[in-house]
Design a protein around this motif. Sequence first.
Motif, PDB file in Angstrom:
ATOM      1  N   GLU A 130       0.935  -1.169   0.023  1.00 28.16           N
ATOM      2  CA  GLU A 130       0.027  -0.149  -0.424  1.00 28.16           C
ATOM      3  C   GLU A 130       0.685   1.239   0.111  1.00 28.16           C
ATOM      4  O   GLU A 130       0.780   2.021  -0.897  1.00 28.16           O
ATOM      5  CB  GLU A 130      -0.817  -0.021   1.438  1.00 28.16           C
ATOM      6  N   GLN A 131       1.500   1.050   0.811  1.00 25.64           N
ATOM      7  CA  GLN A 131       3.111   2.546   0.810  1.00 25.64           C
ATOM      8  C   GLN A 131       3.458   2.731  -0.309  1.00 25.64           C
ATOM      9  O   GLN A 131       3.947   3.563  -0.869  1.00 25.64           O
ATOM     10  CB  GLN A 131       4.009   2.337   1.601  1.00 25.64           C
ATOM     11  N   TRP A 132       3.934   1.285  -0.961  1.00 27.45           N
ATOM     12  CA  TRP A 132       4.728   1.261  -2.518  1.00 27.45           C
ATOM     13  C   TRP A 132       3.875   2.257  -4.006  1.00 27.45           C
ATOM     14  O   TRP A 132       4.374   2.254  -4.053  1.00 27.45           O
ATOM     15  CB  TRP A 132       5.272   0.164  -2.262  1.00 27.45           C
ATOM     16  N   LYS A 133       2.386   1.379  -3.408  1.00 29.52           N
ATOM     17  CA  LYS A 133       1.466   2.017  -4.164  1.00 29.52           C
ATOM     18  C   LYS A 133       1.532   3.609  -4.561  1.00 29.52           C
ATOM     19  O   LYS A 133       1.428   4.245  -5.846  1.00 29.52           O
ATOM     20  CB  LYS A 133       0.332   1.617  -4.162  1.00 29.52           C
ATOM     21  N   LYS A 134       1.465   3.955  -2.968  1.00 31.21           N
ATOM     22  CA  LYS A 134       1.393   5.996  -3.196  1.00 31.21           C
ATOM     23  C   LYS A 134       2.112   6.671  -3.828  1.00 31.21           C
ATOM     24  O   LYS A 134       1.664   7.290  -4.569  1.00 31.21           O
ATOM     25  CB  LYS A 134       1.406   6.532  -1.999  1.00 31.21           C
ATOM     26  N   SER A 135       4.018   5.244  -4.276  1.00 29.87           N
ATOM     27  CA  SER A 135       4.224   6.357  -4.876  1.00 29.87           C
ATOM     28  C   SER A 135       5.181   5.887  -6.211  1.00 29.87           C
ATOM     29  O   SER A 135       5.400   6.040  -7.292  1.00 29.87           O
ATOM     30  CB  SER A 135       6.299   6.428  -4.046  1.00 29.87           C
ATOM     31  N   ALA A 136       4.201   4.782  -6.952  1.00 29.68           N
ATOM     32  CA  ALA A 136       4.119   4.182  -8.588  1.00 29.68           C
ATOM     33  C   ALA A 136       3.449   5.217  -9.501  1.00 29.68           C
ATOM     34  O   ALA A 136       2.255   5.625  -8.646  1.00 29.68           O
ATOM     35  CB  ALA A 136       3.314   3.181  -8.077  1.00 29.68           C
ATOM     36  N   SER A 137       3.975   4.945 -10.368  1.00 28.53           N
ATOM     37  CA  SER A 137       3.861   5.649 -10.918  1.00 28.53           C
ATOM     38  C   SER A 137       2.807   4.750 -12.772  1.00 28.53           C
ATOM     39  O   SER A 137       2.859   5.240 -13.544  1.00 28.53           O
ATOM     40  CB  SER A 137       4.785   6.620 -11.793  1.00 28.53           C
ATOM     41  N   ARG A 138       3.320   3.913 -12.692  1.00 31.58           N
ATOM     42  CA  ARG A 138       3.494   2.910 -13.704  1.00 31.58           C
ATOM     43  C   ARG A 138       2.325   1.506 -13.582  1.00 31.58           C
ATOM     44  O   ARG A 138       1.784   1.567 -12.453  1.00 31.58           O
ATOM     45  CB  ARG A 138       4.920   2.247 -14.440  1.00 31.58           C
ATOM     46  N   GLU A 139       1.722   0.946 -14.233  1.00 32.69           N
ATOM     47  CA  GLU A 139       1.076   0.307 -14.010  1.00 32.69           C
ATOM     48  C   GLU A 139       1.493  -1.574 -13.012  1.00 32.69           C
ATOM     49  O   GLU A 139       0.993  -2.006 -12.747  1.00 32.69           O
ATOM     50  CB  GLU A 139       0.651  -0.326 -15.482  1.00 32.69           C
ATOM     51  N   TRP A 140       2.792  -1.422 -13.296  1.00 35.81           N
ATOM     52  CA  TRP A 140       3.871  -2.685 -12.698  1.00 35.81           C
ATOM     53  C   TRP A 140       4.225  -2.226 -11.681  1.00 35.81           C
ATOM     54  O   TRP A 140       4.642  -1.400 -11.130  1.00 35.81           O
ATOM     55  CB  TRP A 140       5.424  -2.815 -13.365  1.00 35.81           C
ATOM     56  N   VAL A 141       4.210  -3.252 -11.162  1.00 35.23           N
ATOM     57  CA  VAL A 141       4.355  -2.848  -9.760  1.00 35.23           C
ATOM     58  C   VAL A 141       6.109  -2.795  -9.235  1.00 35.23           C
ATOM     59  O   VAL A 141       6.246  -1.949  -8.455  1.00 35.23           O
ATOM     60  CB  VAL A 141       3.617  -4.423  -8.205  1.00 35.23           C
ATOM     61  N   PHE A 142       6.863  -4.299 -10.171  1.00 33.41           N
ATOM     62  CA  PHE A 142       8.383  -3.286  -9.695  1.00 33.41           C
ATOM     63  C   PHE A 142       8.735  -2.960 -11.260  1.00 33.41           C
ATOM     64  O   PHE A 142       9.614  -3.752 -11.730  1.00 33.41           O
ATOM     65  CB  PHE A 142       8.687  -5.334  -9.054  1.00 33.41           C
ATOM     66  N   PRO A 143       8.383  -2.174 -11.479  1.00 33.48           N
ATOM     67  CA  PRO A 143       9.147  -1.194 -12.659  1.00 33.48           C
ATOM     68  C   PRO A 143      10.707  -1.643 -12.911  1.00 33.48           C
ATOM     69  O   PRO A 143      11.431  -1.329 -11.356  1.00 33.48           O
ATOM     70  CB  PRO A 143       8.668   0.073 -12.881  1.00 33.48           C
TER      71      PRO A 143
END
Length: 89
Positions: free
Chosen positions: A71-84
């Motif tokens: 959940e914390q990681w998703k806040k900084s995500a800008s792409r569809e991939w979880v681990f780009p």
Amino acid sequence: LVYEQAGSEQDRAMLLSYLHLGARRSEVFTLRWSDVDFPGQQIRLHTRKRRDGSIECDWLPITDSLMVLLEQWKKSASREWVFPDPDTG
């Protein structure tokens, strides 16, 4: 100890995903945010662990600690991939 030495938030999230899901490298690297069901607290892994090598999906429960970290990681995500890939996105 390895987890504490991880260089980035992405590395820590990946390491915890490997540990808590028992996932293979290819399964973690192909995760998309659409594979993470936060309300159901589960994650869909695309696997080739079948006898004929075909791709199938399995839903696995997410531990509380992995859920919080994702959940914390998703806040900084800008792409569809979880681990780009950090170099190419």
